[in-house]
Design a protein around this motif. Structure first.
Motif, PDB file in Angstrom:
ATOM      1  N   ILE A   1      14.665  86.572  69.865  1.00 34.04           N
ATOM      2  CA  ILE A   1      14.575  87.569  68.800  1.00 34.04           C
ATOM      3  C   ILE A   1      15.731  87.432  67.812  1.00 34.04           C
ATOM      4  O   ILE A   1      15.572  87.665  66.613  1.00 34.04           O
ATOM      5  CB  ILE A   1      14.524  89.000  69.388  1.00 34.04           C
ATOM      6  N   GLN A   2      16.895  87.013  68.304  1.00 32.49           N
ATOM      7  CA  GLN A   2      18.031  86.809  67.407  1.00 32.49           C
ATOM      8  C   GLN A   2      17.753  85.659  66.441  1.00 32.49           C
ATOM      9  O   GLN A   2      18.122  85.711  65.266  1.00 32.49           O
ATOM     10  CB  GLN A   2      19.300  86.516  68.225  1.00 32.49           C
ATOM     11  N   GLU A   3      17.081  84.627  66.945  1.00 31.11           N
ATOM     12  CA  GLU A   3      16.732  83.493  66.089  1.00 31.11           C
ATOM     13  C   GLU A   3      15.738  83.919  65.012  1.00 31.11           C
ATOM     14  O   GLU A   3      15.845  83.526  63.848  1.00 31.11           O
ATOM     15  CB  GLU A   3      16.145  82.376  66.958  1.00 31.11           C
ATOM     16  N   LEU A   4      14.782  84.767  65.396  1.00 28.27           N
ATOM     17  CA  LEU A   4      13.807  85.269  64.427  1.00 28.27           C
ATOM     18  C   LEU A   4      14.482  86.126  63.361  1.00 28.27           C
ATOM     19  O   LEU A   4      14.173  86.034  62.174  1.00 28.27           O
ATOM     20  CB  LEU A   4      12.729  86.091  65.145  1.00 28.27           C
ATOM     21  N   LEU A   5      15.411  86.966  63.802  1.00 30.43           N
ATOM     22  CA  LEU A   5      16.099  87.850  62.866  1.00 30.43           C
ATOM     23  C   LEU A   5      16.943  87.069  61.867  1.00 30.43           C
ATOM     24  O   LEU A   5      17.150  87.512  60.734  1.00 30.43           O
ATOM     25  CB  LEU A   5      16.991  88.833  63.637  1.00 30.43           C
ATOM     26  N   GLY A   6      17.413  85.913  62.288  1.00 26.45           N
ATOM     27  CA  GLY A   6      18.288  85.127  61.430  1.00 26.45           C
ATOM     28  C   GLY A   6      17.577  84.380  60.318  1.00 26.45           C
ATOM     29  O   GLY A   6      18.228  83.807  59.436  1.00 26.45           O
ATOM     30  N   ARG A   7      16.265  84.377  60.323  1.00 33.95           N
ATOM     31  CA  ARG A   7      15.522  83.646  59.296  1.00 33.95           C
ATOM     32  C   ARG A   7      15.569  84.384  57.960  1.00 33.95           C
ATOM     33  O   ARG A   7      15.530  85.609  57.909  1.00 33.95           O
ATOM     34  CB  ARG A   7      14.075  83.439  59.734  1.00 33.95           C
ATOM     35  N   SER A   8      15.611  83.617  56.896  1.00 32.49           N
ATOM     36  CA  SER A   8      15.696  84.215  55.560  1.00 32.49           C
ATOM     37  C   SER A   8      14.359  84.784  55.102  1.00 32.49           C
ATOM     38  O   SER A   8      14.305  85.675  54.256  1.00 32.49           O
ATOM     39  CB  SER A   8      16.188  83.176  54.546  1.00 32.49           C
ATOM     40  N   ALA A   9      13.270  84.265  55.642  1.00 34.56           N
ATOM     41  CA  ALA A   9      11.935  84.781  55.313  1.00 34.56           C
ATOM     42  C   ALA A   9      11.145  84.909  56.608  1.00 34.56           C
ATOM     43  O   ALA A   9      11.373  84.161  57.565  1.00 34.56           O
ATOM     44  CB  ALA A   9      11.221  83.849  54.342  1.00 34.56           C
TER      45      ALA A   9
ATOM     46  N   SER B   1       7.389  85.086  58.296  1.00 30.74           N
ATOM     47  CA  SER B   1       5.948  84.898  58.184  1.00 30.74           C
ATOM     48  C   SER B   1       5.230  85.929  59.045  1.00 30.74           C
ATOM     49  O   SER B   1       5.849  86.655  59.832  1.00 30.74           O
ATOM     50  CB  SER B   1       5.569  83.491  58.650  1.00 30.74           C
ATOM     51  N   MET B   2       3.914  85.959  58.920  1.00 31.72           N
ATOM     52  CA  MET B   2       3.122  86.853  59.757  1.00 31.72           C
ATOM     53  C   MET B   2       3.324  86.517  61.235  1.00 31.72           C
ATOM     54  O   MET B   2       3.447  87.410  62.086  1.00 31.72           O
ATOM     55  CB  MET B   2       1.646  86.730  59.383  1.00 31.72           C
ATOM     56  N   GLU B   3       3.389  85.239  61.527  1.00 32.76           N
ATOM     57  CA  GLU B   3       3.593  84.812  62.914  1.00 32.76           C
ATOM     58  C   GLU B   3       4.955  85.277  63.435  1.00 32.76           C
ATOM     59  O   GLU B   3       5.081  85.715  64.586  1.00 32.76           O
ATOM     60  CB  GLU B   3       3.485  83.286  63.009  1.00 32.76           C
ATOM     61  N   ASP B   4       5.983  85.197  62.575  1.00 33.32           N
ATOM     62  CA  ASP B   4       7.314  85.677  62.964  1.00 33.32           C
ATOM     63  C   ASP B   4       7.280  87.162  63.314  1.00 33.32           C
ATOM     64  O   ASP B   4       7.855  87.595  64.320  1.00 33.32           O
ATOM     65  CB  ASP B   4       8.318  85.467  61.825  1.00 33.32           C
ATOM     66  N   LEU B   5       6.611  87.940  62.459  1.00 28.89           N
ATOM     67  CA  LEU B   5       6.574  89.386  62.674  1.00 28.89           C
ATOM     68  C   LEU B   5       5.793  89.736  63.944  1.00 28.89           C
ATOM     69  O   LEU B   5       6.171  90.647  64.680  1.00 28.89           O
ATOM     70  CB  LEU B   5       5.955  90.083  61.465  1.00 28.89           C
ATOM     71  N   ARG B   6       4.711  89.016  64.188  1.00 25.40           N
ATOM     72  CA  ARG B   6       3.937  89.267  65.414  1.00 25.40           C
ATOM     73  C   ARG B   6       4.782  88.964  66.652  1.00 25.40           C
ATOM     74  O   ARG B   6       4.763  89.714  67.631  1.00 25.40           O
ATOM     75  CB  ARG B   6       2.668  88.406  65.429  1.00 25.40           C
ATOM     76  N   ARG B   7       5.511  87.861  66.596  1.00 26.38           N
ATOM     77  CA  ARG B   7       6.341  87.489  67.736  1.00 26.38           C
ATOM     78  C   ARG B   7       7.462  88.512  67.937  1.00 26.38           C
ATOM     79  O   ARG B   7       7.775  88.896  69.071  1.00 26.38           O
ATOM     80  CB  ARG B   7       6.928  86.085  67.516  1.00 26.38           C
ATOM     81  N   MET B   8       8.061  88.962  66.835  1.00 27.06           N
ATOM     82  CA  MET B   8       9.112  89.970  66.923  1.00 27.06           C
ATOM     83  C   MET B   8       8.572  91.254  67.545  1.00 27.06           C
ATOM     84  O   MET B   8       9.205  91.867  68.403  1.00 27.06           O
ATOM     85  CB  MET B   8       9.675  90.253  65.524  1.00 27.06           C
ATOM     86  N   ARG B   9       7.384  91.654  67.108  1.00 26.02           N
ATOM     87  CA  ARG B   9       6.744  92.855  67.666  1.00 26.02           C
ATOM     88  C   ARG B   9       6.525  92.706  69.165  1.00 26.02           C
ATOM     89  O   ARG B   9       6.849  93.611  69.949  1.00 26.02           O
ATOM     90  CB  ARG B   9       5.404  93.093  66.971  1.00 26.02           C
ATOM     91  N   ASP B  10       5.988  91.560  69.584  1.00 25.55           N
ATOM     92  CA  ASP B  10       5.692  91.352  71.003  1.00 25.55           C
ATOM     93  C   ASP B  10       6.966  91.355  71.843  1.00 25.55           C
ATOM     94  O   ASP B  10       6.993  91.892  72.957  1.00 25.55           O
ATOM     95  CB  ASP B  10       4.937  90.034  71.195  1.00 25.55           C
TER      96      ASP B  10
ATOM     97  N   ASP C   1      23.426  96.864  67.930  1.00 28.56           N
ATOM     98  CA  ASP C   1      24.038  95.692  67.311  1.00 28.56           C
ATOM     99  C   ASP C   1      23.768  95.673  65.808  1.00 28.56           C
ATOM    100  O   ASP C   1      24.557  95.157  65.026  1.00 28.56           O
ATOM    101  CB  ASP C   1      23.493  94.415  67.960  1.00 28.56           C
ATOM    102  N   GLY C   2      22.639  96.255  65.410  1.00 28.09           N
ATOM    103  CA  GLY C   2      22.397  96.508  63.994  1.00 28.09           C
ATOM    104  C   GLY C   2      21.444  95.566  63.295  1.00 28.09           C
ATOM    105  O   GLY C   2      20.822  95.931  62.302  1.00 28.09           O
ATOM    106  N   GLU C   3      21.294  94.336  63.792  1.00 30.71           N
ATOM    107  CA  GLU C   3      20.533  93.348  63.025  1.00 30.71           C
ATOM    108  C   GLU C   3      19.036  93.653  63.019  1.00 30.71           C
ATOM    109  O   GLU C   3      18.382  93.563  61.976  1.00 30.71           O
ATOM    110  CB  GLU C   3      20.777  91.945  63.583  1.00 30.71           C
ATOM    111  N   LEU C   4      18.478  94.012  64.170  1.00 29.23           N
ATOM    112  CA  LEU C   4      17.051  94.340  64.227  1.00 29.23           C
ATOM    113  C   LEU C   4      16.754  95.555  63.361  1.00 29.23           C
ATOM    114  O   LEU C   4      15.783  95.582  62.603  1.00 29.23           O
ATOM    115  CB  LEU C   4      16.627  94.606  65.675  1.00 29.23           C
TER     116      LEU C   4
END
Length: 279
Positions: A3-11, A13-22, A38-41
């Motif tokens: 999840i930290q890797e996903l949060l670090g992305r500058s953009a 995608s729909m796939e990113d958001l679905r994975r973050m949700r899961d 921690d604040g980032e999410l």
């Protein structure tokens, strides 16, 4: 952690958001609370909300984001948020309230919204003037509905949120409307104006002893902002398609008269001549 890797992305995608949700939904509450603190999410969700609010065309990312956002907020108690996160959230909600309502309708967010509104009501009553005003503006924004977009489902939602403000939400509003500070009164009148445009709010106003009398009493406001605030309350009632049903013709007459006379009307002094006074 993924999840930290996903949060670090500058953009995202729909796939990113679905994975973050899961990932968020699969976390234990202690893990999720640690990430939120921690604040980032938290900041990422807030930023995405604001971006979607500014977008002319909302795509299905809103639905995915809403699941992530409320999955996070339903697990993490508001007491776990820092002061800056509370402030960030309030500002976001005041700007993004239509999206918040959309999310609340499709998510099990009742527990969080109840706590949030109670927190806002406490801030409105006991904080610095600036914080009190911001809290009331956020409440008004959350309760606000456009007449053309209103429906029973949305009105039921805003009414339930209003009830969360206090054991007696109308007295909560009226007590703030009668504060000696113009900024506080004006912000409180905005809440009253917002509910005055909705059927349930009109019922509250009609059934609250002294409320209509207060609204119609021009003597309570001496400054421009206060006079305009009261006028907006009256105008919201008079222009509402449900006003006649709620108030009836007789009760609407003084409200319509108030609106016709405008916000700055001053009743002329009437000299009464008594018999034998020599005049």
């Amino acid at each position: 952690m993924e999840i930290q890797e996903l949060l670090g992305r500058s953009a995202h995608s729909m796939e990113d958001l679905r994975r973050m949700r899961d990932l968020v939904k699969a976390m234990r509450s202690t893990e999720l609370q640690a990430i939120v603190q921690d604040g980032e999410l938290f900041s990422t969700c807030i930023t995405l909300l604001q971006q979607q609010s500014a977008s002319d065309s909302r795509d299905s990312k809103v639905g995915i984001l809403s699941e992530t956002f409320f999955a996070m907020l339903d697990v993490v108690p508001t007491g776990a948020l820092s002061d800056s996160q509370h402030e960030q959230l309030q500002i976001c909600l005041s700007h993004c309230s239509p999206i918040v309502r959309e999310m609340a309708l499709c998510q099990a967010s009742g527990i969080y919204m109840k706590q949030l509104l109670q927190d806002l009501s406490h801030l409105a009553e006991d904080a610095s003037t600036e914080t009190r005003t911001r809290a009331m503006n956020t409440i008004a924004s959350l309760l606000s509905l456009n007449v053309e977009n209103s429906n029973n489902e949305l009105e039921n939602l805003t009414e339930s949120w209003f009830r969360h403000l206090s054991k007696d939400p109308m007295q909560f509003c009226l007590s703030l409307c009668k504060q000696p500070f113009t900024d506080i009164r004006t912000a409180a009148l905005k809440i009253l104006q917002v509910i005055a445009s909705q059927h349930w709010g009109q019922v509250y106003i009609k059934n609250t002893p002294g409320c209509l009398e207060y609204i119609l009493d021009r003597r309570t406001e001496h400054e421009k902002a206060g006079k305009e605030g009261k006028y907006e309350v009256v105008s919201s009632i008079v222009s509402s398609p449900t006003a006649l049903t709620v108030f009836g013709t007789e009760m609407l007459l003084p409200l319509r008269k108030y609106e016709r006379e405008g916000p700055f009307f001053i009743a002329p002094d009437v000299d009464i001549a008594f018999e034998g006074d020599g005049s």
